[in-house]
Design a protein around this motif. Sequence first.
Motif, PDB file in Angstrom:
ATOM      1  N   GLU A 192       2.563  -3.383 -10.789  1.00 33.48           N
ATOM      2  CA  GLU A 192       2.189  -2.002 -11.102  1.00 33.48           C
ATOM      3  C   GLU A 192       1.100  -2.054 -12.176  1.00 33.48           C
ATOM      4  OE1 GLU A 192       6.035   0.332 -12.101  1.00 33.48           O
ATOM      5  OE2 GLU A 192       6.271  -1.726 -12.716  1.00 33.48           O
ATOM      6  N   ASP A 199       0.398  -6.806  -5.319  1.00 28.36           N
ATOM      7  CA  ASP A 199       1.342  -7.581  -4.522  1.00 28.36           C
ATOM      8  C   ASP A 199       0.754  -7.870  -3.143  1.00 28.36           C
ATOM      9  OD1 ASP A 199       3.498  -8.666  -3.263  1.00 28.36           O
ATOM     10  OD2 ASP A 199       4.571  -6.772  -3.019  1.00 28.36           O
ATOM     11  N   ARG A 234       2.068  -9.380  -0.726  1.00 28.09           N
ATOM     12  CA  ARG A 234       3.023  -9.270   0.384  1.00 28.09           C
ATOM     13  C   ARG A 234       3.418  -7.822   0.627  1.00 28.09           C
ATOM     14  NH1 ARG A 234       8.390 -12.445   0.125  1.00 28.09           N
ATOM     15  NH2 ARG A 234       8.993 -10.622   1.319  1.00 28.09           N
ATOM     16  N   TYR A 235       2.672  -6.905   0.021  1.00 33.73           N
ATOM     17  CA  TYR A 235       3.017  -5.501   0.179  1.00 33.73           C
ATOM     18  C   TYR A 235       3.067  -5.153   1.665  1.00 33.73           C
ATOM     19  CZ  TYR A 235       3.433  -0.617  -0.705  1.00 33.73           C
ATOM     20  OH  TYR A 235       3.915   0.660  -0.748  1.00 33.73           O
ATOM     21  N   SER A 236       4.106  -4.395   2.040  1.00 32.54           N
ATOM     22  CA  SER A 236       4.383  -4.272   3.478  1.00 32.54           C
ATOM     23  C   SER A 236       3.489  -3.239   4.159  1.00 32.54           C
ATOM     24  CB  SER A 236       5.839  -3.904   3.676  1.00 32.54           C
ATOM     25  OG  SER A 236       6.159  -2.788   2.861  1.00 32.54           O
ATOM     26  N   ALA A 239      -3.440  -4.121   1.564  1.00 30.00           N
ATOM     27  CA  ALA A 239      -2.795  -3.372   0.473  1.00 30.00           C
ATOM     28  C   ALA A 239      -3.757  -3.172  -0.691  1.00 30.00           C
ATOM     29  CB  ALA A 239      -1.556  -4.114   0.000  1.00 30.00           C
ATOM     30  N   LEU A 268      -5.773  -0.193  -0.225  1.00 30.49           N
ATOM     31  CA  LEU A 268      -5.045   1.061  -0.448  1.00 30.49           C
ATOM     32  C   LEU A 268      -5.038   1.426  -1.926  1.00 30.49           C
ATOM     33  CD1 LEU A 268      -1.989   0.681   1.955  1.00 30.49           C
ATOM     34  CD2 LEU A 268      -4.209   1.713   2.379  1.00 30.49           C
ATOM     35  N   TRP A 269      -4.926   0.419  -2.791  1.00 27.72           N
ATOM     36  CA  TRP A 269      -4.952   0.716  -4.230  1.00 27.72           C
ATOM     37  C   TRP A 269      -6.321   1.240  -4.637  1.00 27.72           C
ATOM     38  CZ3 TRP A 269      -0.968   1.437  -7.273  1.00 27.72           C
ATOM     39  CH2 TRP A 269       0.259   0.806  -6.984  1.00 27.72           C
ATOM     40  N   GLN A 322      -6.396   4.745  -3.874  1.00 26.65           N
ATOM     41  CA  GLN A 322      -5.584   5.542  -4.788  1.00 26.65           C
ATOM     42  C   GLN A 322      -6.345   5.850  -6.078  1.00 26.65           C
ATOM     43  OE1 GLN A 322      -1.730   4.097  -6.080  1.00 26.65           O
ATOM     44  NE2 GLN A 322      -1.993   5.380  -7.897  1.00 26.65           N
TER      45      GLN A 322
END
Lengths: 395, 134
Positions: free
Chosen positions: A54, A68, A70-72, A112, A115-116, A119
Amino acid sequence: MRIIVHTGKGGVGKTSVSAATALRCAEMGLKTIVISTDTAHSLGDSLEMKIGPEPIQLYDNLWAQEVDARYSMDKYWWRIQNYLINVFKQREGLDDIVAEEITILPGLEEGAHLLWINQYFETQEFDVLIVDAAPTAETLRLLSLPDASRWWFERTMNLMKGMTGRLLRPLAKPLFGTDLPEQEELDSVQRLFDTLSKVAGLLADPALSTMRLVMTPEKMVIKETQRTYTYLNLYGYPTDSVICNRIIPPEVVDPYFAAWKDSQRKNLELIGEAFGGLKVLKAPMFSSDIGGLDDLRRLADALYENTNPSQIMTAEVGTHTIEHDLSTGDYLLRIPLPFADKTDLDLYRSSDELTVRVGPYRRNIVLPYTLWKLETGPASFVEGALQIRFVNKQA
Amino acid sequence: MPDSAPPRPLVIKVDATHYPMDVFGDRLISEGFQVVKASSIKEGIKLARRCKPDLVVTIDDADSGVDAIEWLELQHSDNEASLAMTPLLILADISRLERLRVHELPDRVKVLQRPLELRDFIQTAKHMLAIWDL
């Protein structure tokens, strides 16, 4: 907001450069976050702080995060993949392994990180977002994901959505041995791909984003950096500078380093010529590993002196352009691909899409509506750019 | 044929942080846990009474309004014995550790300091439920 992505070959000092840049931005009063997308996280070591998955505030104006890996991202994709495997097996007669292989969307897990980025753009929480990217190959896979995924999205989701999906739904289990994914799952995947496309747009916007190539003055590293620069241009991601790290400083006069210094001098000249249009930032080799705020400040001083690292370093950055020739009605599409070898370059088009392949990377460029009805004329490779003429036969 | 798979451990996660991506919850799911999420203490207690979880995970975060001490007091004094005895894993900022008085907490309560490694988080959750990786 500014997004700065540091990429380059493994071991050239991307993490130190990212941490130093972030610290300098924060100390100039810019609210800054630095995120690491490398699975072998070392950002925490560089900043001498524990960083987690985080975002965490480290100092005034400075946040950090080790994303992360391995974020799904694929939490909905696996069901769709399972369905597609069965469809390919039943309808196309493919065996298990081949069916599974063609339904893998490469790089989905790493997505992932994208995606951050989305955000932080959405929330506009920060003035500067610095990305300490993974080594070149992984980063290119990540940056090409939005493009690769669009192909998948358009060709596979149509199988399952709309009228076809509704008609097939009751028959799916007896025919293909599996249920069709639920609408909610399909919608989630749609949102995922929409976000990936949006991030690609953010990273391709030179007013918002900048790629910076970190390298050391060594022949092998320069070669790889040149290739990276070509591929970044292929995807339309703007590069504004190269950062040449670990240059042996002039005060080192030990004869042991003489040959090495000479080779670095020649390679620095080569970098200046090869990346002529880009600003070259230089940092010396320090006498020990970089770690902690004082070292990072010294590195930032060497790179940026008193300037703001978040400003655009080179005004004109290469992205593809379309020019209209008013006399003939033709259009000229120009894609800068510095260092590309034209023998390793392919080009093909459907009515609304142009596919360019350079080495192992492929980019689909969606053509504007005005070009759809025009015929593709001659293509040429001039001064490091691919030029394609779209001919207006009615003129 | 009845499903022979063992039931997946149920975790209630009380988390009001503003990140839209649920890093901890998703990792728990990928490790085989069932996760029910609550965005406030009130909602969490209501869910916990109904679902009887195997474990509660609380993100102690002053900014978002979830206070682990408040949760601990409510859970501990709950009339339902099973809830009062449910293991609790608190993920807390360093600034909140002193207030939590970690050394005085009962054995069923564990505290991990944020930021933390996801590997440590999963190992602690499994350890609290006596699930061992073979």
